[in-house]
Design a protein around this motif. Structure first.
Motif, PDB file in Angstrom:
ATOM      1  N   VAL A  63      49.200 -22.632   4.588  1.00 44.91           N
ATOM      2  CA  VAL A  63      48.284 -21.933   5.496  1.00 44.91           C
ATOM      3  C   VAL A  63      47.430 -22.950   6.249  1.00 44.91           C
ATOM      4  O   VAL A  63      47.235 -22.832   7.461  1.00 44.91           O
ATOM      5  CB  VAL A  63      47.399 -20.932   4.714  1.00 44.91           C
ATOM      6  CG1 VAL A  63      46.275 -20.410   5.577  1.00 44.91           C
ATOM      7  CG2 VAL A  63      48.237 -19.792   4.176  1.00 44.91           C
ATOM      8  N   PHE A  97      49.546 -24.711   8.977  1.00 45.77           N
ATOM      9  CA  PHE A  97      49.835 -23.895  10.147  1.00 45.77           C
ATOM     10  C   PHE A  97      48.567 -23.430  10.848  1.00 45.77           C
ATOM     11  O   PHE A  97      48.598 -23.128  12.044  1.00 45.77           O
ATOM     12  CB  PHE A  97      50.726 -22.713   9.761  1.00 45.77           C
ATOM     13  CG  PHE A  97      52.127 -23.149   9.454  1.00 45.77           C
ATOM     14  CD1 PHE A  97      52.923 -23.703  10.429  1.00 45.77           C
ATOM     15  CD2 PHE A  97      52.634 -23.035   8.177  1.00 45.77           C
ATOM     16  CE1 PHE A  97      54.216 -24.130  10.155  1.00 45.77           C
ATOM     17  CE2 PHE A  97      53.918 -23.453   7.875  1.00 45.77           C
ATOM     18  CZ  PHE A  97      54.711 -24.001   8.874  1.00 45.77           C
ATOM     19  N   ALA A  98      47.432 -23.373  10.154  1.00 49.09           N
ATOM     20  CA  ALA A  98      46.162 -23.069  10.800  1.00 49.09           C
ATOM     21  C   ALA A  98      45.719 -24.224  11.696  1.00 49.09           C
ATOM     22  O   ALA A  98      45.178 -24.005  12.775  1.00 49.09           O
ATOM     23  CB  ALA A  98      45.080 -22.749   9.767  1.00 49.09           C
ATOM     24  N   HIS A 138      49.506 -21.952  14.444  1.00 45.26           N
ATOM     25  CA  HIS A 138      50.647 -21.056  14.255  1.00 45.26           C
ATOM     26  C   HIS A 138      50.446 -20.072  13.107  1.00 45.26           C
ATOM     27  O   HIS A 138      51.393 -19.440  12.664  1.00 45.26           O
ATOM     28  CB  HIS A 138      51.933 -21.859  14.021  1.00 45.26           C
ATOM     29  CG  HIS A 138      52.371 -22.578  15.251  1.00 45.26           C
ATOM     30  ND1 HIS A 138      51.907 -23.820  15.581  1.00 45.26           N
ATOM     31  CD2 HIS A 138      53.221 -22.213  16.230  1.00 45.26           C
ATOM     32  CE1 HIS A 138      52.462 -24.200  16.709  1.00 45.26           C
ATOM     33  NE2 HIS A 138      53.267 -23.246  17.118  1.00 45.26           N
ATOM     34  N   TRP A 139      49.233 -19.955  12.591  1.00 43.98           N
ATOM     35  CA  TRP A 139      48.927 -19.000  11.524  1.00 43.98           C
ATOM     36  C   TRP A 139      48.007 -17.947  12.097  1.00 43.98           C
ATOM     37  O   TRP A 139      46.885 -18.217  12.472  1.00 43.98           O
ATOM     38  CB  TRP A 139      48.273 -19.705  10.350  1.00 43.98           C
ATOM     39  CG  TRP A 139      48.084 -18.800   9.185  1.00 43.98           C
ATOM     40  CD1 TRP A 139      46.984 -18.060   8.887  1.00 43.98           C
ATOM     41  CD2 TRP A 139      49.037 -18.506   8.184  1.00 43.98           C
ATOM     42  NE1 TRP A 139      47.181 -17.337   7.757  1.00 43.98           N
ATOM     43  CE2 TRP A 139      48.446 -17.589   7.296  1.00 43.98           C
ATOM     44  CE3 TRP A 139      50.342 -18.914   7.934  1.00 43.98           C
ATOM     45  CZ2 TRP A 139      49.111 -17.095   6.189  1.00 43.98           C
ATOM     46  CZ3 TRP A 139      50.985 -18.428   6.839  1.00 43.98           C
ATOM     47  CH2 TRP A 139      50.375 -17.527   5.982  1.00 43.98           C
TER      48      TRP A 139
END
Length: 107
Positions: free
Chosen positions: A97, A100-101, A105-106
């Motif tokens: 997480v 991708f944060a 992209h989260w």
């Protein structure tokens, strides 16, 4: 006590080798993409490849210490195994997480 220190050092070295192998395989795939299809590669793809193996490595260190160093036998080891497996999964998920944060992209 010396044996325990050697076991921790050995596990950390082994873990670093396994983590680097886990990171090298996707990086080689990205290098292949860069060489063949430059328009497909984006720079954000490198962040998850660096951050997620770090989370897996830290979770594996915790797992190893709980099940093989601190609690070696009995019912305590079973509970340590279950707790360690949960902590490992949460750490791996949390670092995914985070990776991708950082890249956006989260959602």
């Amino acid at each position: 006590m010396k044996t325990q220190e050697n076991a921790i050092k050995l596990s950390t070295n082994t873990l670093l080798k396994a983590t680097s192998i886990g990171a090298i395989i996707p990086i080689l795939y990205l290098c292949f993409i860069i060489l063949t299809k430059e328009e497909t590669f984006e720079m954000w793809m490198l962040y998850p490849l660096i951050i997620i193996p770090i989370g897996g490595g830290l979770g594996a260190i915790f797992f190893y210490n709980m099940t093989f160093i601190w609690f070696r036998e009995g019912v305590k080891r079973m509970f340590a195994f279950l707790l360690s497996a949960i902590v490992y999964g949460v750490m791996l998920w949390g670092f995914a997480v985070l990776a991708f944060a950082i890249t956006g992209h989260w959602n």
